[in-house]
Scaffold this active site. Sequence first.
Site, PDB file in Angstrom:
ATOM      1  N   THR A  68     -10.022  49.249  -2.317  1.00 44.71           N
ATOM      2  CA  THR A  68      -9.230  48.294  -2.751  1.00 44.71           C
ATOM      3  C   THR A  68      -8.147  48.734  -3.824  1.00 44.71           C
ATOM      4  OG1 THR A  68      -8.357  45.881  -3.323  1.00 44.71           O
ATOM      5  CG2 THR A  68     -10.759  46.837  -3.725  1.00 44.71           C
ATOM      6  N   ASP A  69      -6.872  48.371  -3.825  1.00 46.59           N
ATOM      7  CA  ASP A  69      -5.981  48.407  -4.935  1.00 46.59           C
ATOM      8  C   ASP A  69      -6.674  47.706  -6.196  1.00 46.59           C
ATOM      9  OD1 ASP A  69      -5.288  46.000  -4.329  1.00 46.59           O
ATOM     10  OD2 ASP A  69      -3.012  46.426  -4.225  1.00 46.59           O
ATOM     11  N   GLU A  70      -7.384  46.684  -5.910  1.00 43.54           N
ATOM     12  CA  GLU A  70      -7.935  45.968  -7.355  1.00 43.54           C
ATOM     13  C   GLU A  70      -8.847  46.735  -8.187  1.00 43.54           C
ATOM     14  OE1 GLU A  70      -9.403  41.989  -6.494  1.00 43.54           O
ATOM     15  OE2 GLU A  70      -7.792  41.588  -4.910  1.00 43.54           O
ATOM     16  N   LYS A 111     -16.243  46.878  -6.011  1.00 45.34           N
ATOM     17  CA  LYS A 111     -15.848  47.707  -5.198  1.00 45.34           C
ATOM     18  C   LYS A 111     -15.491  49.216  -5.903  1.00 45.34           C
ATOM     19  CE  LYS A 111     -14.351  47.128  -1.582  1.00 45.34           C
ATOM     20  NZ  LYS A 111     -14.913  47.650  -0.206  1.00 45.34           N
ATOM     21  N   TYR A 127     -15.497  40.972  -8.051  1.00 44.76           N
ATOM     22  CA  TYR A 127     -15.322  41.547  -6.688  1.00 44.76           C
ATOM     23  C   TYR A 127     -14.871  43.027  -7.077  1.00 44.76           C
ATOM     24  CZ  TYR A 127     -12.252  43.021  -2.755  1.00 44.76           C
ATOM     25  OH  TYR A 127     -11.953  43.902  -1.839  1.00 44.76           O
TER      26      TYR A 127
HETATM   27  P1  NAD Z   1     -13.836  40.253   5.434  1.00 44.06           P
HETATM   28  O1  NAD Z   1     -14.560  39.391   4.496  1.00 44.06           O
HETATM   29  O2  NAD Z   1     -12.852  39.587   6.878  1.00 44.06           O
HETATM   30  O3  NAD Z   1     -14.857  40.914   6.575  1.00 44.06           O
HETATM   31  C1  NAD Z   1     -16.005  41.252   5.904  1.00 44.06           C
HETATM   32  C2  NAD Z   1     -17.023  41.728   7.082  1.00 44.06           C
HETATM   33  O4  NAD Z   1     -18.401  42.409   6.675  1.00 44.06           O
HETATM   34  C3  NAD Z   1     -17.644  40.263   7.753  1.00 44.06           C
HETATM   35  O5  NAD Z   1     -17.560  40.577   9.115  1.00 44.06           O
HETATM   36  C4  NAD Z   1     -19.070  40.133   7.393  1.00 44.06           C
HETATM   37  O6  NAD Z   1     -20.045  39.420   8.251  1.00 44.06           O
HETATM   38  C5  NAD Z   1     -19.373  41.725   7.082  1.00 44.06           C
HETATM   39  N1  NAD Z   1     -20.674  41.822   5.996  1.00 44.06           N
HETATM   40  C6  NAD Z   1     -20.307  40.987   4.896  1.00 44.06           C
HETATM   41  N2  NAD Z   1     -21.873  41.527   4.366  1.00 44.06           N
HETATM   42  C7  NAD Z   1     -22.474  42.244   5.120  1.00 44.06           C
HETATM   43  C8  NAD Z   1     -23.500  43.115   5.214  1.00 44.06           C
HETATM   44  N3  NAD Z   1     -24.626  42.933   4.160  1.00 44.06           N
HETATM   45  N4  NAD Z   1     -23.894  43.776   6.215  1.00 44.06           N
HETATM   46  C9  NAD Z   1     -23.359  43.881   7.113  1.00 44.06           C
HETATM   47  N5  NAD Z   1     -22.112  43.213   7.289  1.00 44.06           N
HETATM   48  C10 NAD Z   1     -21.746  42.446   6.201  1.00 44.06           C
HETATM   49  O7  NAD Z   1     -13.153  41.500   4.850  1.00 44.06           O
HETATM   50  P2  NAD Z   1     -11.780  41.979   5.225  1.00 44.06           P
HETATM   51  O8  NAD Z   1     -10.618  41.522   4.454  1.00 44.06           O
HETATM   52  O9  NAD Z   1     -11.808  42.390   6.533  1.00 44.06           O
HETATM   53  O10 NAD Z   1     -11.899  43.310   4.348  1.00 44.06           O
HETATM   54  C11 NAD Z   1     -12.776  44.609   4.662  1.00 44.06           C
HETATM   55  C12 NAD Z   1     -12.837  45.604   3.776  1.00 44.06           C
HETATM   56  O11 NAD Z   1     -11.642  46.004   3.143  1.00 44.06           O
HETATM   57  C13 NAD Z   1     -13.759  45.379   2.362  1.00 44.06           C
HETATM   58  O12 NAD Z   1     -14.336  46.350   2.251  1.00 44.06           O
HETATM   59  C14 NAD Z   1     -12.467  44.911   1.533  1.00 44.06           C
HETATM   60  O13 NAD Z   1     -12.903  45.315  -0.060  1.00 44.06           O
HETATM   61  C15 NAD Z   1     -11.601  45.819   1.923  1.00 44.06           C
HETATM   62  N6  NAD Z   1      -9.944  45.681   1.412  1.00 44.06           N
HETATM   63  C16 NAD Z   1      -9.629  44.386   2.078  1.00 44.06           C
HETATM   64  C17 NAD Z   1      -8.364  43.941   1.866  1.00 44.06           C
HETATM   65  C18 NAD Z   1      -7.776  42.702   2.550  1.00 44.06           C
HETATM   66  O14 NAD Z   1      -6.517  42.227   1.917  1.00 44.06           O
HETATM   67  N7  NAD Z   1      -8.179  41.818   3.252  1.00 44.06           N
HETATM   68  C19 NAD Z   1      -7.440  44.841   1.268  1.00 44.06           C
HETATM   69  C20 NAD Z   1      -7.995  46.020   0.775  1.00 44.06           C
HETATM   70  C21 NAD Z   1      -9.342  46.654   1.082  1.00 44.06           C
HETATM   71  O1  DAU Z   2      -5.470  43.748  -2.942  1.00 43.82           O
HETATM   72  C1  DAU Z   2      -6.231  43.848  -2.065  1.00 43.82           C
HETATM   73  C2  DAU Z   2      -7.338  42.524  -2.088  1.00 43.82           C
HETATM   74  O2  DAU Z   2      -6.354  41.491  -1.603  1.00 43.82           O
HETATM   75  C3  DAU Z   2      -8.727  42.839  -1.390  1.00 43.82           C
HETATM   76  O3  DAU Z   2      -9.210  43.673  -1.835  1.00 43.82           O
HETATM   77  C4  DAU Z   2      -9.326  41.567  -1.254  1.00 43.82           C
HETATM   78  O4  DAU Z   2     -10.515  41.641  -0.264  1.00 43.82           O
HETATM   79  C5  DAU Z   2      -8.253  40.398  -0.790  1.00 43.82           C
HETATM   80  O5  DAU Z   2      -8.957  39.184  -0.760  1.00 43.82           O
HETATM   81  C6  DAU Z   2      -6.933  40.291  -1.565  1.00 43.82           C
HETATM   82  O6  DAU Z   2      -7.471  39.743  -2.802  1.00 43.82           O
HETATM   83  P1  DAU Z   2      -6.371  38.672  -3.478  1.00 43.82           P
HETATM   84  O7  DAU Z   2      -7.391  37.879  -4.462  1.00 43.82           O
HETATM   85  O8  DAU Z   2      -5.291  39.178  -3.769  1.00 43.82           O
HETATM   86  O9  DAU Z   2      -6.235  37.824  -2.241  1.00 43.82           O
HETATM   87  P2  DAU Z   2      -6.041  35.997  -1.983  1.00 43.82           P
HETATM   88  O10 DAU Z   2      -5.713  35.851  -0.435  1.00 43.82           O
HETATM   89  O11 DAU Z   2      -7.398  35.493  -2.479  1.00 43.82           O
HETATM   90  O12 DAU Z   2      -5.104  35.816  -2.789  1.00 43.82           O
HETATM   91  C7  DAU Z   2      -3.682  36.268  -2.820  1.00 43.82           C
HETATM   92  C8  DAU Z   2      -2.848  35.676  -4.085  1.00 43.82           C
HETATM   93  O13 DAU Z   2      -2.718  34.103  -3.652  1.00 43.82           O
HETATM   94  C9  DAU Z   2      -3.639  35.571  -5.545  1.00 43.82           C
HETATM   95  O14 DAU Z   2      -2.441  35.727  -6.271  1.00 43.82           O
HETATM   96  C10 DAU Z   2      -4.301  34.283  -5.518  1.00 43.82           C
HETATM   97  C11 DAU Z   2      -3.400  33.379  -4.821  1.00 43.82           C
HETATM   98  N1  DAU Z   2      -3.909  32.213  -4.221  1.00 43.82           N
HETATM   99  C12 DAU Z   2      -4.887  32.420  -3.355  1.00 43.82           C
HETATM  100  C13 DAU Z   2      -5.706  31.148  -2.752  1.00 43.82           C
HETATM  101  C14 DAU Z   2      -6.553  31.537  -1.766  1.00 43.82           C
HETATM  102  C15 DAU Z   2      -3.422  30.847  -4.194  1.00 43.82           C
HETATM  103  O15 DAU Z   2      -2.143  30.648  -5.072  1.00 43.82           O
HETATM  104  N2  DAU Z   2      -3.766  29.797  -3.759  1.00 43.82           N
HETATM  105  C16 DAU Z   2      -5.007  29.975  -2.893  1.00 43.82           C
HETATM  106  O16 DAU Z   2      -5.408  28.945  -2.346  1.00 43.82           O
END
Ligand code: NAD
Ligand code: DAU
Length: 340
Positions: free
Chosen positions: A125-127, A157, A153
């Site tokens: 992730t970019d985080e 990562k 988190y």
């Molecule tokens: P998500 O939370 O929707 O899905 C995570 C999945 O992993 C779920 O199906 C869960 O059951 C499974 N899981 C969790 N713990 C596990 C374990 N111990 N063993 C096996 N399975 C397990 O997450 P997502 O948003 O799809 O993110 C997927 C990946 O991409 C993550 O690694 C996250 O850090 C990364 N990522 C997410 C975003 C985003 O915006 N959502 C952006 C950049 C990177």
């Molecule tokens: O940048 C990549 C990341 O993006 C991934 O690595 C993470 O897995 C993914 O969850 C996401 O993280 P963020 O913290 O950016 O996403 P989130 O959707 O939780 O929040 C997006 C923005 O919105 C953040 O600035 C917080 C704000 N927010 C979020 C929620 C859930 C609100 O203002 N209200 C809310 O209820």
Amino acid sequence: MTILVTGGAGFIGSNFVYMLLEERPDSKTICVDELTYAANIHTLNDAMSYDNFVFYKEDIRNREGINEIFGKEHPDVVVNFAAESHVDRSIENPAIFLETNIIGTAVLMDACRKYGIERFHQVSTDEVYGDLPLDRPDLFFREDTPIHTSSPYSTSKASADLLAVAYHRTYGLPVTISRCSNNYGPFQFPEKLIPLMINNAINDKPLPVYGEGMNVRDWLYVKDHCYGILAVLEKGKAGEVYNLGGHNEKANIEVVRIILSELGKPETLITYVTDRKGHDQRYAIDPSKAMTELGWAPTTMFRDGIKLTIQWYKDHMDWMQECTSGDYLKYYEKMYGNRQ
Ligand code: NAD
Ligand code: DAU
């Protein structure tokens, strides 16, 4: 080619599974997922009807179980999506983030070493780069931007990334890493900004915006992310990191207003609530390395992707209800109940 996808019942992993089934029909796709609260097994209903798809319910922290799957399936490529992925939950309970995101990744890489693979890809992730100031729009995350994390988190990562780099250097494991910006699209669990706001707006519930809503995220349509990972697998070099993003920066309040407008709901639903602890200000990816070296480029602009996403949720309210019944209500009350 056998491709093992962990976390394939979650948001991005499931989109990746469907992309593989469509784009690489000659490959076998193995999905390993523990099915935590963030998964919805019904997401994989269509995948289950493919002969070249197999699902295992397994925890990536379980060395014995993971080794058994590797011994049986002998994957050529492993793509690790499995993770605890929600920043707010990591602030409440960091321990499970360290266990799944760090130890789980190590267990997978040990299995890769033991059984031999062509590529281990870590979805990051970019985080891991921390955040950028709001008043410096000229700054972007590059692959050589120092790791500088803010939340449990992002720290978990970043730790997994460092471990992956160490396994490459120490053991010669063919590892690649992609670092992506915020994804949106079908099958995202409604604890994250966009699906949570869509669900609340549809149900005429308040839309909880943290702080003043000025934090900026760089949105990428989930299918673009999946094609980016495929490009890294097929054209990327072992030992390298690739940033994936599409220059779609938006302040949170702007996103919330677009959702309300698309759904024909009033802005009076917006409620400003207590800010997230340690809240990152701005994320912004420089994707030029992936574009130049892999020939990858996102194809979905935010204005189109958000319409597709809203329509998808409107058409899949049964999926949303499966996610929001049971423990979701307890989570929502805990996180938002006393948040003024
Ligand atoms: P998500 O939370 O929707 O899905 C995570 C999945 O992993 C779920 O199906 C869960 O059951 C499974 N899981 C969790 N713990 C596990 C374990 N111990 N063993 C096996 N399975 C397990 O997450 P997502 O948003 O799809 O993110 C997927 C990946 O991409 C993550 O690694 C996250 O850090 C990364 N990522 C997410 C975003 C985003 O915006 N959502 C952006 C950049 C990177
Ligand atoms: O940048 C990549 C990341 O993006 C991934 O690595 C993470 O897995 C993914 O969850 C996401 O993280 P963020 O913290 O950016 O996403 P989130 O959707 O939780 O929040 C997006 C923005 O919105 C953040 O600035 C917080 C704000 N927010 C979020 C929620 C859930 C609100 O203002 N209200 C809310 O209820």
